[in-house]
Enzyme design. Structure first.
Site, PDB file in Angstrom:
ATOM      1  CG  ASP A 257      -1.988  -1.043   1.173  1.00 51.83           C
ATOM      2  OD1 ASP A 257      -2.193  -1.623   0.089  1.00 51.83           O
ATOM      3  OD2 ASP A 257      -2.618  -1.296   2.220  1.00 51.83           O
ATOM      4  CG  ASN A 258      -0.154   4.409  -2.693  1.00 56.30           C
ATOM      5  OD1 ASN A 258       0.519   3.592  -3.327  1.00 56.30           O
ATOM      6  ND2 ASN A 258      -1.152   5.075  -3.243  1.00 56.30           N
TER       7      ASN A 258
END
Length: 459
Positions: A250-251
């Protein structure tokens, strides 16, 4: 603070921009016109603004809003997506510039960022489309019109409606072509704050292991393939061949990511993942204690976030499992640390202690750790998407239809409605970081082992 070369340092791109700059003044002496487009208001993007087909807007007003994509703005903008249909053939740069009254340099930036897409045939507009838009859709997709277009000869309508990224400012678009423009692409300002060379864990002939910073994208988003870990790591190492993504995190997550140096190794690593030869360990900073052992949930098979999970088996939902190896009490990060690393305050009621959990990820589903820990009442620190739902369930245990007090569903439609209502209890995706680190990655039975070092909350 290390500054990494941006798209403005690419010679061929500079040449294009110099050419555009030379013609900008001449091209926009006229300040009003009627765009030759159809503009669809897509219901799935409720926060995106759209320009009216009939509205005439002065160039000076629009140009004050849209200058260039670089340097990266510190503030964030609301998303804006435009859905257009070409009425007069020409280059994509000229079409978007005139249709949306945007500066040519800005449009060139959007194309370079990968924020412009096309399809040979326009997809069906959503139910929110106006009568005028529907009329134009039927005009450009009429069988008598489509059979006159050589570009779609031999293709089914569904094939012709597939979207592709525009890659060059001079790309030709014919009448009837559908164009989607992400006028305000998602930005990653953290990319310009990182000393990327210091984040490299290992470099081999086949791959690079990166300690990914939180607040960055591994391989890019739908509307931004420029501000990525792949690009900035490639430039930091001064590689002549771009690195390639082998897997994602995930970012808002930091930690170990493997980037391939060749297409062959990219395929090799993908195979290792499919054959479960790759082991990933995570450190999660949870807001409550998590018991050790294997945790099993069932995740709703929907691509959009937030991910809804159930403790009980739900037909058609995907099993997700993780193993909590250890859980130890640690101090909750203080305000200065949270501010330094961009941790959002979600107003969890007890901030005296947090719990650092070491997790072996057994199945690798999107948002899996975040959704599963939140479902157990122990959301990750700073997780503005899943923590609000956990707090809502804490205040009202029966509010989660897939939790401890499982709802009895009358039908499939009733279940889907309940899932949507529960998803609405969640918040927005974190802006920068949460308490989650991909702390170790290994493969080939431990022949290759790499660690990320201390997580942000331990530094």
């Amino acid at each position: 603070m290390a500054m990494v070369p941006s798209l403005l340092c690419i010679p061929t791109y500079l040449t294009i921009l110099r050419t555009l700059a030379a013609v900008t003044t001449h091209r926009h002496k006229s300040t009003r016109f009627r765009p030759p487009v159809c503009n669809f208001h897509h219901k799935y993007n409720t926060r995106a603004s759209t320009s009216s087909v009939a509205a005439a807007v002065t160039s000076t007003v629009r140009y004050s809003e849209y200058g260039r994509l670089l340097p990266c703005p510190a503030e964030s903008f609301q998303p804006r997506i435009e859905h257009l249909v070409v009425r007069e053939e020409g280059t994509i740069l000229d079409f978007i510039t005139k249709a949306l009254d945007l500066p040519p340099l800005y449009v060139a930036d959007l194309i370079h960022f990968g924020a412009v897409f096309y399809a040979l045939v326009c997809p069906k507009p959503p139910s929110t489309a106006t009568p005028e838009e529907m009329k134009l859709y039927h005009e450009v997709t009429d069988p008598s019109v489509l059979k006159m277009r050589p570009s779609i000869k031999g293709k089914t309508i569904r094939e012709a409606q597939n979207t592709f990224r525009i890659t060059h400012v001079d790309q030709f678009v014919e009448a009837g072509t559908y164009v989607r423009v992400h006028v305000r692409p998602k930005r990653f300002p953290r990319c310009y704050e990182i000393d990327w060379r210091s984040r490299i864990i290992s470099v081999t002939e086949s791959y690079v292991v990166l300690n990914k910073p939180a607040g960055t994208s591994v391989g890019g988003t739908t509307d931004n393939i420029e501000e990525t870990c792949v690009n900035f790591a490639t430039r930091a190492l001064e590689l002549t061949t771009p690195l390639m993504t082998t897997h994602q995190i995930d970012n808002c997550t930091e930690g170990c990511v493997v980037l391939a140096r060749t297409k062959d190794y990219c395929s090799v690593f993908h195979r290792k993942i499919r054959e479960k030869q790759v082991k990933k360990l995570y450190l999660a900073l949870a807001a409550a204690y998590v018991p050790c052992g294997v945790m099993t949930h069932y995740m709703r098979p929907l691509r959009m976030a937030p991910k809804v999970v159930s403790k009980d088996v739900v037909k058609g939902w995907n099993m997700c499992q993780l193993e909590v190896l250890e859980c130890r009490k640690v101090p909750w990060p203080n305000d200065l640390v949270e501010k330094t690393y961009g941790i959002e305050d979600v107003r969890w009621p007890n901030k005296e202690f947090a719990y650092e959990c070491k997790i072996n990820l057994l199945t690798g589903r999107t948002h899996q750790i975040r959704a599963q820990l939140a479902a157990c009442g122990a959301p990750i620190v700073g997780d503005s998407m899943y923590m609000p739902a956990a707090m809502a369930e804490q205040a009202n245990p029966g509010v989660n239809p897939f939790g401890e007090y499982k709802m009895q569903f009358e039908s499939e439609a009733h279940k889907e409605q309940a899932a949507e209502e529960w998803a609405a209890k969640h918040g927005n995706e974190p802006g920068v970081a949460i308490g989650l680190q991909a702390c170790q990655i290994s493969w080939d039975d431990g022949d290759h082992v790499y660690e990320a070092g201390p997580p942000w909350w331990a530094q």
